[in-house]
Design a protein around this motif. Structure first.
Motif, PDB file in Angstrom:
ATOM      1  N   ARG A 151      45.207  40.367  41.265  1.00 33.70           N
ATOM      2  CA  ARG A 151      44.542  40.611  42.541  1.00 33.70           C
ATOM      3  C   ARG A 151      45.261  41.698  43.331  1.00 33.70           C
ATOM      4  N   GLY A 203      41.379  46.137  41.725  1.00 31.13           N
ATOM      5  CA  GLY A 203      40.323  45.767  42.659  1.00 31.13           C
ATOM      6  C   GLY A 203      39.416  44.716  42.089  1.00 31.13           C
ATOM      7  N   THR A 204      39.083  44.868  40.813  1.00 30.30           N
ATOM      8  CA  THR A 204      38.134  43.941  40.214  1.00 30.30           C
ATOM      9  C   THR A 204      38.872  42.852  39.454  1.00 30.30           C
ATOM     10  N   LYS A 241      38.148  48.807  46.284  1.00 29.09           N
ATOM     11  CA  LYS A 241      39.243  48.055  46.892  1.00 29.09           C
ATOM     12  C   LYS A 241      39.934  48.894  47.962  1.00 29.09           C
ATOM     13  N   ASN A 242      40.422  48.200  48.995  1.00 24.04           N
ATOM     14  CA  ASN A 242      41.195  48.810  50.080  1.00 24.04           C
ATOM     15  C   ASN A 242      40.371  49.626  51.067  1.00 24.04           C
ATOM     16  N   SER A 251      39.428  43.283  49.659  1.00 21.73           N
ATOM     17  CA  SER A 251      40.527  42.837  48.810  1.00 21.73           C
ATOM     18  C   SER A 251      40.100  42.613  47.375  1.00 21.73           C
ATOM     19  N   GLU A 252      38.807  42.409  47.146  1.00 25.71           N
ATOM     20  CA  GLU A 252      38.354  42.194  45.777  1.00 25.71           C
ATOM     21  C   GLU A 252      36.910  42.636  45.666  1.00 25.71           C
ATOM     22  N   SER A 274      31.692  41.257  47.487  1.00 20.53           N
ATOM     23  CA  SER A 274      33.123  41.533  47.536  1.00 20.53           C
ATOM     24  C   SER A 274      33.783  40.740  48.648  1.00 20.53           C
TER      25      SER A 274
END
Lengths: 174, 281
Positions: free
Chosen positions: B31, B35-36, B150-151, B165-166, B172
């Motif tokens: 995690r 991202g995935t 992600k981010n 975050s994911e 997501s």
């Protein structure tokens, strides 16, 4: 045979529904639930405990596997880290069964059992979150602000839904 | 008499414990880095998201009925207030437009296409919230298929609320700004008050007061109450200039060594329905 199949349908549907509703309720009432005193309605635990209370062990529901599976999904979908509720949910089922060997099922004993279950879920859940470095709360803070209100909320939900769910299971007993 | 710890149960318990710790450690590491999530996990998440979507439609409908009655009562006051604001907004709009144009021209001239203020936007609705009292996460209904990565930063109309975050295919997870777990990376922010702005990181959240804590300050100095806090764009993850909140005061940190700035968040993280995901081009 017929009785068995009805429970085998009722239990998974209820489980999945409570799983999805848990997140939805958390979102809709987030202003109340995620405020100063963070509370969680543990509907999945509730449904698992009800099922253990109102059915017999020989109903053959594969409740351990279901709780394991729903726990894995719960971790993956809601938390983001696998391995926390995946093992807590079966543990709750086990503990509930264990205590039911020694006491008779009625509303008072059930409430006590549920209280123990929720404490297990809260403490082990927090420990698991801590291990995964997910927690934004210190332990003392958690005990002071989150523990009591969550217990109270879940007890109220348990008592309110006790008779309706009991009737539901009775209805499918024939 | 049934023994609680028969040897068989003990073996099961130990295996479960080892598995649990291993899985938590493993997935937490994944995690953090990627991202995935793993493929199987992603399928599960997408299927669960589909079920949630079906339930959340009537659930949100019920919520809207309650919300609209409340809104109706507030409408009159709001209308008066808004009337006074409209004129100002129009003026700002015109000015913004002109500045935007000028900015683009200047960028073209300087050959600066990738600046901190240029970013893409994706709108998304919130499907559910993590039912946990030690984690603050939302699940939104757009995923990698809509271009979310992600981010990316997540904002509502009032200001910054968190970051992605994911990412799954169709949904997501958003880590809220108030969630400052160990694994959560902090937001780089600055106070826009003095000639030399004070930079720092969002380091914590005070649940009881609903205040963010800003630590790791670059300089000491008097900071006025009510001055605005923006993201600084430092670190290259969050775009520059997203509104975070207003300063409510300065206090010593728990360890007594450094100072921290307390911030009242602009967006109420307890009441979010629609978000905008912002990322750099």
């Amino acid at each position: 045979m017929f009785k068995k199949s009805k429970y085998q349908l009722l239990f998974p549907i209820g489980l999945l529904l409570s799983f999805i509703l848990e997140g939805s309720i958390m979102h809709i009432f987030s202003y109340q639930l995620a405020g100063k005193f963070p509370m969680v309605p543990y509907l999945v635990v509730l449904w698992l405990v009800y099922t253990v209370l109102f059915t017999h062990q020989d109903d053959n529901l594969h409740i351990y596997w279901w709780s394991f599976g729903i726990g894995a999904l719960y971790d993956s979908y809601y938390i983001g880290v696998i391995g926390i509720f995946m093992f807590i949910f079966p543990l709750v089922v086990y503990i509930t069964r264990l205590i039911l060997k020694y006491v008779d099922e009625n509303i008072v004993s059930s409430t006590m059992i549920y209280l123990i279950d929720i404490i297990i879920v809260l403490v082990l859940g927090y420990a698991g979150g801590r291990m995964g470095h997910l927690v934004y709360f210190s332990g003392i803070h958690f005990m002071a602000f989150a523990f009591g209100p969550t217990l109270l909320l879940n007890l109220i939900i348990f008592l309110v839904l006790y008779y309706p769910v009991n009737l539901l299971f009775d209805h499918y007993r024939q | 008499m049934h023994k609680i710890f028969s040897s068989r149960n003990l073996v099961i318990l130990v295996i479960c414990l080892v598995l649990s710790i291993g899985l938590i450690g493993g997935t937490a590491a994944i995690r953090d880095k990627k991202g995935t999530p793993t493929f199987i996990q992603m399928i599960g998440n997408d299927v669960a998201g589909l079920g949630q979507r079906i339930v959340s439609v009537p659930a949100n409908g019920v919520e809207k009925i309650f919300g609209s009655t409340k809104d109706l009562i507030n409408t009159y006051h709001e209308n008066n207030y808004l009337k006074s604001k409209v004129q100002k907004v129009q003026a700002t709009d015109v000015r913004n437009h002109a500045l935007n144009k000028e900015n683009q021209q200047l960028k073209q001239q300087l050959d600066l296409n990738k600046t901190l203020t240029g970013y893409t936007k994706v709108n998304a609705a919130v499907m559910s919230r993590t039912p946990s009292n030690w984690q603050q996460q939302l699940i939104i209904n757009k995923g990698s298929m809509a271009g979310i990565k992600k981010n990316m930063s997540v904002i509502v109309n009032k200001g910054l609320v968190g970051r992605i975050s994911e990412v799954n295919k169709t949904n997501s997870k958003v880590e809220l700004i108030t969630d400052s777990g160990d694994s959560a990376s902090s937001f780089a922010v600055q106070v826009d008050d003095k000639k030399t702005p004070v930079s720092g990181l969002i380091s914590g959240y005070n649940n009881a007061k609903n205040e963010l804590e800003m630590g790791s300050l670059t300089s000491k100095g008097k900071i006025k109450r009510g001055s605005k806090v923006m993201t600084s764009g430092l670190g290259g993850v969050t775009p520059q200039g997203l509104f975070v909140g207003t300063v409510t005061g300065v206090s010593g940190t728990a360890n007594g060594i450094s100072e921290q700035i307390n911030i009242k968040p602009a967006a109420d993280t307890r009441n979010i329905d629609v978000v905008t995901v912002v990322g750099k081009d």
